[in-house]
Scaffold this active site. Sequence first.
Site: not given
Length: 330
Positions: A185, A210, A273, A276, A299, A308
Amino acid sequence: MRRAGLKPRAQSFISKADAQRWIRQTEQELDRTALACDPTQLENTTVADLIVRYRREVTPSKRGAASEDKRLEVFLRYQWAKLPLSKATPQVFSRHRDIRAQEVSPGTIIREMGLLRAVFETARREWDIPLPENPLAKVKKPRAPQGRQRRLNGEELEWVLEAAQDTRNDWLIPCILLAVDTGMRRGELLNIRVRDLNLADALLTIPETKTGYARCIPLTERAVTLLRKRISAGSRPDDLLFPVTPNAFRLAWEHCKKRAARLHPDIKSLRFHDLRHEAISRFFEFGLSVPEVATISGHRDLRMLFRYTHLKPEDIRTKLQTATNRREAA
């Protein structure tokens, strides 16, 4: 049946005896609730009081404190923030949801409702505010928007890199390439410090993420080369490799896109983003397993990981045809 500070209750019955029995049972239940609930406290405490306290005591401890603080500040401007808690019903926030639906996206509304629900839940569980229930618990959220499926198309990466060469900084191109190679990120890239690197083993430790869990990711040869160039002879362990503010990074990226869009208009829709998304999709195309990709991307929820992941149908078709041909040949 009505009690101050409590939600009215109503029920229909065929016989009077059943109705009277329900009255007695409900009164007993309300009496028990009244012992633990002081209606005067709900009358004398406003929604704004809860928001202000949450903003002061809870928000500063969060990683996204700055953005959450601004959102809470906006909440204080609404008329419903002045309501006493006794009148903060689910219908109040349902109407607010419908009004916001005309102004912002469903995703924004979902985040706002989630924050408001957290404020009320904290008040109920930790501050001894005698709310009989969380008024946001029964408010229906709008349908979540479909996740973005944007990936790099054709020569878009080359176009962006070409436009980035015209910038006066020396960090935008490395950040773009690292995002594609690692799936990191923006905030993670800007927080890389010298001490986080193990270039001998091609590993990078990301201590702050995150999700709140640190992770260690492998680096490609290109990533190792890019990161090594960011380290000078006088670098100290705590030095940032990309000493750039998030706002400066955002402006540089937007200016880069504008230059690229002069020749390639479709690139306007590309977000940083999305790189990613591109990286994670490539990891699967390289043949990495789900646990391996999750280790790199960070994740912890596989549903979010697959949101994603946007594999190209033509690549899947090619793999399927190759596997079929091998089986027939055998």
